[in-house]
Enzyme design. Structure first.
Site, short mmCIF file in Angstrom:
data_model
loop_
_atom_site.label_atom_id
_atom_site.label_comp_id
_atom_site.label_asym_id
_atom_site.label_seq_id
_atom_site.Cartn_x
_atom_site.Cartn_y
_atom_site.Cartn_z
N ARG A 55 0.79 -1.37 0.10
CA ARG A 55 0.04 0.02 0.00
C ARG A 55 0.83 1.19 -0.04
O ARG A 55 0.51 1.97 -0.76
CB ARG A 55 -1.02 -0.07 1.21
CG ARG A 55 -2.09 -0.58 1.38
CD ARG A 55 -2.69 -1.30 2.64
NE ARG A 55 -1.74 -2.29 2.91
CZ ARG A 55 -1.90 -3.60 2.67
NH1 ARG A 55 -2.76 -4.02 2.05
NH2 ARG A 55 -0.82 -4.36 2.87
N THR A 56 1.64 1.39 0.93
CA THR A 56 2.47 2.67 1.03
C THR A 56 3.15 2.95 -0.28
O THR A 56 3.08 4.09 -0.89
CB THR A 56 3.54 2.44 2.33
OG1 THR A 56 2.71 2.13 3.34
CG2 THR A 56 4.01 3.95 2.48
N HIS A 133 5.63 6.06 11.32
CA HIS A 133 5.07 5.64 10.09
C HIS A 133 4.18 6.93 9.91
O HIS A 133 2.99 6.75 10.12
CB HIS A 133 4.27 4.48 10.07
CG HIS A 133 3.87 4.04 8.55
ND1 HIS A 133 4.06 5.12 7.62
CD2 HIS A 133 3.64 2.78 8.01
CE1 HIS A 133 3.72 4.19 6.21
NE2 HIS A 133 3.38 3.01 6.80
#
Ligand code: NCD
Length: 306
Positions: A55-56, A133
């Site tokens: 995802r990131t 994060h």
């Protein structure tokens, strides 16, 4: 407020006003994410991923493309010159000749901060070890705001691996800027990192528990996390806490009707598949919110939006 040229290393580097502004821009990005834009035309984003990601990395790339920019990068250090022994400082000093902004994920804490010391272009921390994060925290806050129209006044539970999970560290710091009641639920060995706890306890009400059941009825936001197997120094320690919490339909019987469940993903058994079809599940919507939140960040640090 100045965002142009700014590094995004820790969520602690931001005030509540700045975070609220980023969330406002994220909301403005919703229609643009569908229509596309040339806001970042001729700008290049480099993704340097020294650790696994779905995802990131892909959402940063999608965000850049939706704003008309381009992307380069690697998803595995072993395909880059790092394999030959190049250090991080040299890697970013090289990549800044190719890119206007660098998104970095690294297994070592402090890696993004170090990269930022050497790079002249903005560095965005996409996850450093078990530390932080920050962009995940921004998309988590955006999801909460979008779903609940507010963050203040909510009862929020962070559940699972609060020791090695970096998303919950950034999220806890960010939530401590709001008026929330924070429930930290984890097995004893995976309790919230001391430095995070000490900081947030000064600002908000924090309740620590090992059991989930009795807290569930008062919760507005249930934030599940994966036990970070890869960060355990000893596999025997992991075996003791593996599968500690699993949300299933039975457990959702007495929850608030409008309680929502979030998860940074990937999930590996913390949420039963049967929960996906309930009105509580929001973890796949959260993924879309990651795209608009990252569009907002890129537009801001590259100066396309003031
Ligand atoms: C998280 C991460 O990498 O910290 N994933 C993500 O970015 N959404 C969570 C995890 O790996 O469990």
């Amino acid at each position: 407020m100045e965002f142009k040229g700014r590094d995004i290393i820790s969520i602690k580097d931001f005030t509540r006003e700045e975070i609220d502004y980023i969330l406002k821009i994220a909301s403005a990005m919703e229609p643009i994410a569908k229509s596309g834009s040339d806001m970042l035309q001729r700008k290049t984003l480099a993704t340097l991923f020294f650790e696994a990601s779905t995802r990131t990395r892909l959402s940063f790339e999608a965000a850049m493309h939706k704003l008309g920019g381009s992307t380069i990068g690697f998803a595995e250090a072993k395909t880059s010159s790092v394999k030959k022994g190049e250090n991080l400082a040299d890697t970013v000093r090289v990549v800044e000749s190719y890119a206007d902004v660098i998104v970095l994920r690294h297994p070592l804490e402090g890696a993004a901060r170090l990269a930022a010391e050497f790079a002249h272009v903005p560095i965005i921390n996409a996850g450093t070890g078990a530390e932080e994060h920050p962009t995940q925290a921004l998309l988590d806050l955006y999801t909460i705001l979008k779903e609940k129209r507010r963050i203040d006044g909510l009862n929020i539970a962070l559940i699972g691996d609060l020791r090695y999970g970096r998303t919950v560290h950034s999220l806890a710091y960010a939530l401590s800027l709001y008026d929330v009641k924070l429930h930290l639920i984890s097995p004893e060995p995976l309790q919230m990192r001391r430095e995070v706890l000490d900081t947030i306890k000064e600002k908000i009400e924090v309740i620590q528990k090992t059991e989930i059941e009795e807290t569930l009825p008062e919760i507005d936001i249930l934030y599940m996390t994966r036990i970070q197997k890869e960060r355990f120094p000893d596999p025997a320690e992991y075996a003791k806490v593996k599968g500690s919490y699993k949300i299933n339909l039975e457990m959702l019987k007495n929850v608030k009707k409008d309680m929502i469940i979030l998860h940074p993903l990937p999930r590996v058994g913390e949420i039963a598949a049967e929960v996906d079809e309930t009105p509580h599940a929001r973890y796949f919507q959260q993924v879309w919110n990651g795209v608009v939140a990252r569009m907002a960040l890129l537009a801001l640090v590259l100066g396309a939006i003031k």
